[in-house]
Write a protein that holds these residues in place. Sequence first.
Motif, PDB file in Angstrom:
ATOM      1  N   LYS A  81      24.013  13.035  36.415  1.00 25.87           N
ATOM      2  CA  LYS A  81      23.652  12.582  37.756  1.00 25.87           C
ATOM      3  C   LYS A  81      24.734  12.938  38.757  1.00 25.87           C
ATOM      4  CE  LYS A  81      22.503   8.483  40.471  1.00 25.87           C
ATOM      5  NZ  LYS A  81      22.352   7.001  40.479  1.00 25.87           N
ATOM      6  N   ASN A  82      25.986  12.667  38.415  1.00 22.62           N
ATOM      7  CA  ASN A  82      27.099  12.987  39.309  1.00 22.62           C
ATOM      8  C   ASN A  82      27.547  14.430  39.069  1.00 22.62           C
ATOM      9  OD1 ASN A  82      26.968  10.387  40.250  1.00 22.62           O
ATOM     10  ND2 ASN A  82      28.688   9.653  39.050  1.00 22.62           N
ATOM     11  N   SER A  83      26.754  15.357  39.580  1.00 19.57           N
ATOM     12  CA  SER A  83      27.044  16.781  39.359  1.00 19.57           C
ATOM     13  C   SER A  83      26.619  17.576  40.588  1.00 19.57           C
ATOM     14  CB  SER A  83      26.301  17.289  38.119  1.00 19.57           C
ATOM     15  OG  SER A  83      24.907  17.047  38.236  1.00 19.57           O
ATOM     16  N   ILE A  84      27.429  18.579  40.938  1.00 25.13           N
ATOM     17  CA  ILE A  84      27.140  19.384  42.124  1.00 25.13           C
ATOM     18  C   ILE A  84      27.636  20.802  41.917  1.00 25.13           C
ATOM     19  CG2 ILE A  84      29.303  18.700  43.283  1.00 25.13           C
ATOM     20  CD1 ILE A  84      27.708  18.785  45.948  1.00 25.13           C
ATOM     21  N   LEU A  85      26.854  21.765  42.407  1.00 27.21           N
ATOM     22  CA  LEU A  85      27.246  23.165  42.393  1.00 27.21           C
ATOM     23  C   LEU A  85      27.398  23.631  43.841  1.00 27.21           C
ATOM     24  CD1 LEU A  85      27.708  25.774  40.686  1.00 27.21           C
ATOM     25  CD2 LEU A  85      25.305  26.324  41.138  1.00 27.21           C
ATOM     26  N   PHE A  86      28.581  24.111  44.192  1.00 26.34           N
ATOM     27  CA  PHE A  86      28.815  24.680  45.518  1.00 26.34           C
ATOM     28  C   PHE A  86      28.412  26.148  45.475  1.00 26.34           C
ATOM     29  CE2 PHE A  86      31.638  21.068  45.235  1.00 26.34           C
ATOM     30  CZ  PHE A  86      31.574  20.488  46.497  1.00 26.34           C
ATOM     31  N   VAL A  87      27.373  26.504  46.210  1.00 26.04           N
ATOM     32  CA  VAL A  87      26.846  27.871  46.208  1.00 26.04           C
ATOM     33  C   VAL A  87      27.399  28.598  47.429  1.00 26.04           C
ATOM     34  CG1 VAL A  87      24.786  29.306  46.218  1.00 26.04           C
ATOM     35  CG2 VAL A  87      24.742  27.067  45.081  1.00 26.04           C
ATOM     36  N   CYS A  88      28.319  29.514  47.205  1.00 21.97           N
ATOM     37  CA  CYS A  88      29.044  30.202  48.261  1.00 21.97           C
ATOM     38  C   CYS A  88      30.009  29.221  48.919  1.00 21.97           C
ATOM     39  CB  CYS A  88      28.100  30.795  49.309  1.00 21.97           C
ATOM     40  SG  CYS A  88      28.947  31.761  50.557  1.00 21.97           S
ATOM     41  N   PRO A  89      31.269  29.237  48.527  1.00 25.48           N
ATOM     42  CA  PRO A  89      32.221  28.214  48.986  1.00 25.48           C
ATOM     43  C   PRO A  89      32.526  28.292  50.475  1.00 25.48           C
ATOM     44  CG  PRO A  89      33.342  29.940  47.747  1.00 25.48           C
ATOM     45  CD  PRO A  89      31.879  30.191  47.592  1.00 25.48           C
TER      46      PRO A  89
ATOM     47  N   TYR B 168      22.867  20.631  37.081  1.00 29.41           N
ATOM     48  CA  TYR B 168      23.327  19.999  38.323  1.00 29.41           C
ATOM     49  C   TYR B 168      22.201  19.231  39.010  1.00 29.41           C
ATOM     50  CZ  TYR B 168      27.017  23.357  37.479  1.00 29.41           C
ATOM     51  OH  TYR B 168      28.016  24.083  36.882  1.00 29.41           O
ATOM     52  N   LYS B 169      22.597  18.124  39.611  1.00 27.69           N
ATOM     53  CA  LYS B 169      21.660  17.325  40.400  1.00 27.69           C
ATOM     54  C   LYS B 169      21.686  17.746  41.869  1.00 27.69           C
ATOM     55  CE  LYS B 169      19.131  13.880  41.963  1.00 27.69           C
ATOM     56  NZ  LYS B 169      17.655  13.981  41.902  1.00 27.69           N
ATOM     57  N   HIS B 170      22.861  18.144  42.344  1.00 22.54           N
ATOM     58  CA  HIS B 170      23.041  18.459  43.763  1.00 22.54           C
ATOM     59  C   HIS B 170      23.537  19.890  43.929  1.00 22.54           C
ATOM     60  CE1 HIS B 170      22.736  14.115  44.253  1.00 22.54           C
ATOM     61  NE2 HIS B 170      23.746  13.975  43.429  1.00 22.54           N
ATOM     62  N   PHE B 171      23.105  20.530  45.032  1.00 19.64           N
ATOM     63  CA  PHE B 171      23.512  21.891  45.345  1.00 19.64           C
ATOM     64  C   PHE B 171      23.964  21.957  46.806  1.00 19.64           C
ATOM     65  CE2 PHE B 171      20.844  22.139  41.712  1.00 19.64           C
ATOM     66  CZ  PHE B 171      21.311  23.216  40.964  1.00 19.64           C
ATOM     67  N   TYR B 172      25.160  22.530  47.011  1.00 21.35           N
ATOM     68  CA  TYR B 172      25.749  22.637  48.344  1.00 21.35           C
ATOM     69  C   TYR B 172      25.782  24.116  48.727  1.00 21.35           C
ATOM     70  CZ  TYR B 172      29.491  22.154  51.944  1.00 21.35           C
ATOM     71  OH  TYR B 172      30.237  22.187  53.098  1.00 21.35           O
ATOM     72  N   PHE B 173      25.023  24.473  49.760  1.00 21.39           N
ATOM     73  CA  PHE B 173      24.979  25.852  50.219  1.00 21.39           C
ATOM     74  C   PHE B 173      25.773  25.990  51.508  1.00 21.39           C
ATOM     75  CE2 PHE B 173      21.346  25.727  47.453  1.00 21.39           C
ATOM     76  CZ  PHE B 173      21.156  27.016  47.006  1.00 21.39           C
ATOM     77  N   TYR B 174      26.718  26.910  51.523  1.00 18.00           N
ATOM     78  CA  TYR B 174      27.438  27.218  52.760  1.00 18.00           C
ATOM     79  C   TYR B 174      26.867  28.512  53.322  1.00 18.00           C
ATOM     80  CZ  TYR B 174      31.189  28.392  56.006  1.00 18.00           C
ATOM     81  OH  TYR B 174      31.905  28.713  57.140  1.00 18.00           O
ATOM     82  N   GLY B 175      26.229  28.397  54.482  1.00 19.11           N
ATOM     83  CA  GLY B 175      25.624  29.581  55.082  1.00 19.11           C
ATOM     84  C   GLY B 175      24.250  29.853  54.508  1.00 19.11           C
ATOM     85  N   LEU B 176      24.008  31.077  54.106  1.00 19.31           N
ATOM     86  CA  LEU B 176      22.667  31.517  53.724  1.00 19.31           C
ATOM     87  C   LEU B 176      22.141  30.827  52.476  1.00 19.31           C
ATOM     88  CD1 LEU B 176      23.084  35.360  54.263  1.00 19.31           C
ATOM     89  CD2 LEU B 176      21.962  33.754  55.783  1.00 19.31           C
ATOM     90  N   LEU B 177      20.978  30.195  52.615  1.00 18.91           N
ATOM     91  CA  LEU B 177      20.253  29.751  51.422  1.00 18.91           C
ATOM     92  C   LEU B 177      19.798  30.965  50.622  1.00 18.91           C
ATOM     93  CD1 LEU B 177      18.024  26.831  52.747  1.00 18.91           C
ATOM     94  CD2 LEU B 177      19.971  26.648  51.226  1.00 18.91           C
ATOM     95  N   GLU B 178      19.780  32.123  51.290  1.00 25.73           N
ATOM     96  CA  GLU B 178      19.355  33.355  50.636  1.00 25.73           C
ATOM     97  C   GLU B 178      20.337  33.812  49.555  1.00 25.73           C
ATOM     98  OE1 GLU B 178      19.316  32.673  53.778  1.00 25.73           O
ATOM     99  OE2 GLU B 178      17.427  33.311  54.682  1.00 25.73           O
TER     100      GLU B 178
ATOM    101  N   VAL C 194      12.086  26.061  42.591  1.00 24.71           N
ATOM    102  CA  VAL C 194      12.353  25.374  41.320  1.00 24.71           C
ATOM    103  C   VAL C 194      13.206  24.129  41.565  1.00 24.71           C
ATOM    104  CG1 VAL C 194      13.518  25.562  39.085  1.00 24.71           C
ATOM    105  CG2 VAL C 194      12.099  27.448  39.918  1.00 24.71           C
ATOM    106  N   LEU C 195      14.254  24.269  42.388  1.00 19.22           N
ATOM    107  CA  LEU C 195      15.113  23.122  42.690  1.00 19.22           C
ATOM    108  C   LEU C 195      14.311  22.005  43.342  1.00 19.22           C
ATOM    109  CD1 LEU C 195      18.345  24.817  44.118  1.00 19.22           C
ATOM    110  CD2 LEU C 195      17.847  24.165  41.769  1.00 19.22           C
ATOM    111  N   LYS C 196      13.432  22.372  44.255  1.00 23.18           N
ATOM    112  CA  LYS C 196      12.628  21.375  44.970  1.00 23.18           C
ATOM    113  C   LYS C 196      11.662  20.667  44.023  1.00 23.18           C
ATOM    114  CE  LYS C 196       9.676  20.871  49.049  1.00 23.18           C
ATOM    115  NZ  LYS C 196       9.015  21.596  50.181  1.00 23.18           N
ATOM    116  N   ILE C 197      11.011  21.430  43.161  1.00 23.47           N
ATOM    117  CA  ILE C 197      10.037  20.851  42.230  1.00 23.47           C
ATOM    118  C   ILE C 197      10.701  19.819  41.322  1.00 23.47           C
ATOM    119  CG2 ILE C 197       8.608  21.389  40.205  1.00 23.47           C
ATOM    120  CD1 ILE C 197       7.931  24.070  41.608  1.00 23.47           C
ATOM    121  N   PHE C 198      11.928  20.111  40.927  1.00 24.75           N
ATOM    122  CA  PHE C 198      12.631  19.210  40.015  1.00 24.75           C
ATOM    123  C   PHE C 198      13.536  18.217  40.751  1.00 24.75           C
ATOM    124  CE2 PHE C 198      11.204  22.507  37.159  1.00 24.75           C
ATOM    125  CZ  PHE C 198      10.841  21.788  36.028  1.00 24.75           C
ATOM    126  N   ASN C 199      13.247  18.028  42.036  1.00 25.19           N
ATOM    127  CA  ASN C 199      13.868  16.954  42.812  1.00 25.19           C
ATOM    128  C   ASN C 199      15.392  17.068  42.890  1.00 25.19           C
ATOM    129  OD1 ASN C 199      13.571  14.677  44.450  1.00 25.19           O
ATOM    130  ND2 ASN C 199      14.000  13.281  42.749  1.00 25.19           N
TER     131      ASN C 199
END
Length: 377
Positions: free
Chosen positions: A3-11, A78-88, A110-115
């Motif tokens: 639950k307490n997990s996050i991936l920073f996508v593009c720092p 991961y439960k949470h995803f942090y995008f800096y800039g482009l979601l692309e 996929v991320l949205k479907i799995f909440n």
Amino acid sequence: MKKNSILFVCPDYHSSFILRDELRRNGWRADIYVPFWYPKQSLFDRGDYDLSKYYRKGMKWFLYFSVFPLFFLFLFRYKHFYFYGLLESFNLPFEEKINRKNGVRILLEVLKIFNKTILYMPSGCHDEELQSGFQKFDDGNICGNCGVEICNDEILIPRFKVKKKYSTIVIGNSCFNSSQLSAQTLHFKYKCLDLEKWNPNVVIPEKFIIPKTAQFRIMHAFVSNSRSFNNKNIKGTPFIHQAIDRLKNDGYDVELFYVNNVKSTEMRFYQLQADIVIDQLIYGWWGSMTIECLALGKPVILYLIKEWKKFFFNVFPEYKNQLPIVESNTHTIYAVLKDLLDNPEKIKETGEQSRIFAEQHLDVKKNAQKYIEILNR
């Protein structure tokens, strides 16, 4: 999945790495994913999943089709995803062209479907507002001086469609509400610094020391890559050069310390050697340069749009309408610099106030708790 997990996508430069480490100290699984295209100069630390170091010409497609099928399984860590800039950053090959009209992105879907929670942090003006929206700010002065060659609503509207579709939370810059993303936007103290590393008393390694050639050193930095077109410059660099030259002609013992394309890991060692720092004179708000230099106890000059400053104080009333910023614009920069040089005590006092503000606004130990509170809602 923890639950307490996050991936920073593009720092988000150093901020994401510092926040990652603090979240780990709080018991979180926190990792950083670096896309193929991420500029090495801006990479503050080692990414946990750094695809850019594996990229070679011709290998991109191999990685897409061999690694990305496994990537679906990886996302469930991961439960949470942090995008800096482009979601692309999570686009599959040709996906933007194929899905341009409907705004669908397979991995984000996929991320949205799995909440999963998707936090989106705009990396610049075109990530936060349409060009037509930005032209309303400051009588169009920002767009009128912008050096980005290709930026228009035809390009931006489909991208905002994706942002609105998939973002759970948009992290606002605390100076205005986007007309496109206001429904998802939260304003809070989002930038994080390690105030022990960004500290006025840090010892500068000898290899970074540059001997002074004048009594006062005024620093300015500008990353020109993809941000300079038709001699336009969003930071007002030509006006800064003109002001420094005029001061020299008037007999002031001053030098311009112009820094360009320095590694993110090394920048603070150069900033520490400045007496005064000029961030920008046109854009109307601060960026990484200001944040870093405030923490280092430097007086920072920049232009603040009146309405944006008012918005900031409404979000953070604890500052009582006071910021340790020396305000200027392209017309007043000479007079502002002259006043500081004539009154060196102002340089010292403003620098001290800069550090106090940084301790209130940028401390990762405090700000990480706000992230945890938001993510645990």
